[in-house]
Scaffold this motif. Structure first.
Motif, mmCIF file in Angstrom:
data_model
loop_
_atom_site.group_PDB
_atom_site.id
_atom_site.type_symbol
_atom_site.label_atom_id
_atom_site.label_comp_id
_atom_site.label_asym_id
_atom_site.label_seq_id
_atom_site.Cartn_x
_atom_site.Cartn_y
_atom_site.Cartn_z
ATOM 1 N N ALA A 15 0.816 -1.197 0.169
ATOM 2 C CA ALA A 15 0.099 0.207 -0.066
ATOM 3 C C ALA A 15 0.741 1.349 -0.078
ATOM 4 C CB ALA A 15 -0.902 0.120 1.115
ATOM 5 N N LEU A 16 1.999 1.153 0.608
ATOM 6 C CA LEU A 16 2.915 2.511 0.700
ATOM 7 C C LEU A 16 3.453 2.706 -0.500
ATOM 8 C CD1 LEU A 16 4.522 1.913 4.485
ATOM 9 C CD2 LEU A 16 2.955 3.825 3.675
ATOM 10 N N TRP A 17 3.710 1.508 -1.285
ATOM 11 C CA TRP A 17 4.655 1.623 -2.499
ATOM 12 C C TRP A 17 3.395 2.007 -3.396
ATOM 13 C CZ3 TRP A 17 3.319 0.355 -7.596
ATOM 14 C CH2 TRP A 17 4.326 0.230 -8.398
ATOM 15 N N GLN A 18 2.350 1.903 -3.556
ATOM 16 C CA GLN A 18 1.215 2.301 -4.364
ATOM 17 C C GLN A 18 1.094 3.885 -4.051
ATOM 18 O OE1 GLN A 18 -1.621 -1.658 -5.098
ATOM 19 N NE2 GLN A 18 -2.065 -0.219 -3.391
ATOM 20 N N ALA A 19 1.050 4.174 -2.759
ATOM 21 C CA ALA A 19 0.791 5.682 -2.560
ATOM 22 C C ALA A 19 2.037 6.629 -2.804
ATOM 23 C CB ALA A 19 0.501 5.701 -0.712
ATOM 24 N N ASN A 20 2.981 5.776 -2.825
ATOM 25 C CA ASN A 20 4.105 6.729 -3.182
ATOM 26 C C ASN A 20 4.207 6.985 -4.724
ATOM 27 O OD1 ASN A 20 6.198 7.506 -1.077
ATOM 28 N ND2 ASN A 20 6.075 5.329 -0.333
ATOM 29 N N ARG A 170 5.569 -5.192 -7.740
ATOM 30 C CA ARG A 170 5.541 -3.868 -7.277
ATOM 31 C C ARG A 170 6.749 -3.682 -6.077
ATOM 32 N NH1 ARG A 170 -1.061 -2.827 -7.679
ATOM 33 N NH2 ARG A 170 -0.765 -1.777 -10.051
ATOM 34 N N ILE A 171 6.609 -4.677 -5.432
ATOM 35 C CA ILE A 171 7.771 -4.520 -3.982
ATOM 36 C C ILE A 171 8.809 -5.386 -4.264
ATOM 37 C CG2 ILE A 171 5.996 -3.454 -2.382
ATOM 38 C CD1 ILE A 171 5.637 -6.159 -1.142
#
Length: 304
Positions: A15-20, A170-171
């Motif tokens: 989720a943090l990756w997506q938000a970034n 993604r991560i």
């Protein structure tokens, strides 16, 4: 552009990756941003399958409340986690370009599909499709974020576990030992990220709408319309995938019984100029060809 856009996100690594990603894209357009990580109920309660918790939008509800209370301005979600009906006052402003929609099987070693084995997933859709194809296999539950699910697989005697390929890519956690499950129809909007905002916040609505990818918006919209018409508020094994090919849209949809023994499928095409109501039309085909009875059967089983 003096306003700082507060971006709400779950605090899992994915989720943090997506938000970034959203943060970076907005900043490239000249906007100021700030990340606000928030823990959701879905990240706290890990000892029950999601469908047993009986909450629609368990990963998004906490962020909805934070937005309504003015703690954040926008939220970034994995689109497949978002209920088909958003809370009053919150609107979808952008669908980012979709990544891989595929499910994959992560394995510890090569194994013989003909033999008995145990596969892990927390998804009714994945479980039903797997059992439909491999009825002699056992499917067990699996919860947690991507990292903890991979660790659970490593610590278990399971032969494999099913993941969304996009999440692992993604991560940077895509392992060597995996197989693409091209035959498995994904969750509606799998692989897509969505941005939502308060409809009255014209600044944030205008800013985030610049991130929208039209084809991804069209395809996920059809898939989610299909889900909304079929679902009727009930969690069920439903898969849907739409793809723009030239000026046409190819759609595949599926509804299965919880044990995977029954399945109703549709594969249909339409043109971009005639796509209005296409998802609904495909869902109504499923419902009129045994889907209505099957959905009632699923509701009965889920309530027992």
């Amino acid at each position: 552009m003096s306003k700082v856009i507060r971006i709400g996100t779950r605090n899992s690594p994915l989720a943090l990756w997506q938000a970034n990603v959203v943060k970076s894209q907005l900043e490239r357009l000249g906007y100021q941003t700030q990340l606000i990580p928030i823990t959701s109920t879905g990240d706290i309660v890990l000892d029950k399958p999601l469908y047993e918790l009986g909450i629609t939008g368990i990963f998004t509800k906490t962020l909805d409340v934070a937005m309504i209370q003015g703690q954040i301005d926008i939220a970034v979600h994995s689109m497949k986690d978002v209920p088909t009906l958003l809370p009053k006052g919150i609107i979808q402003t952008a669908v980012l370009e979709r990544a891989s929609h595929d499910d994959i099987l992560v394995t510890k070693e090569l194994f013989n599909y003909e033999e008995e084995c145990t596969i892990a997933t927390g998804s009714l859709r994945r479980k039903a499709q797997w059992l439909n194809r491999y009825p002699h296999h056992k499917v067990v539950g699996l919860r947690g974020n991507v990292n903890t699910r991979l660790q659970s697989l490593a610590n278990s005697d399971w032969q494999g576990a099913i993941f969304a390929k996009a999440g692992l890519e993604r991560i940077d956690l895509l392992p060597e030992n995996y197989q693409d499950l091209h035959w498995m129809i994904p969750a509606p909007a799998q692989g897509a990220m969505v941005v939502v905002a308060n409809e009255d916040d014209t600044f944030c609505v205008e800013a985030t709408s610049k991130l929208n990818h039209k084809d991804s918006q069209v395809c996920t919209g059809i898939e989610r319309e299909f889900l909304r018409v079929l679902e009727g508020g009930c969690t069920a094994p439903i898969g849907a995938f739409a793809e723009v090919i030239g000026n046409q849209i190819l759609f595949k949809g599926i509804l299965l019984s919880l044990d995977g023994k029954e399945k109703i499928e549709i594969e249909e095409t339409t043109t971009l100029s005639q796509m209005q109501g296409f998802g609904r039309k495909c869902a109504e085909y499923i419902l009129s060809n045994g889907g209505k009875t099957l959905m009632q059967q699923i509701k009965n089983e889920m309530s027992n």
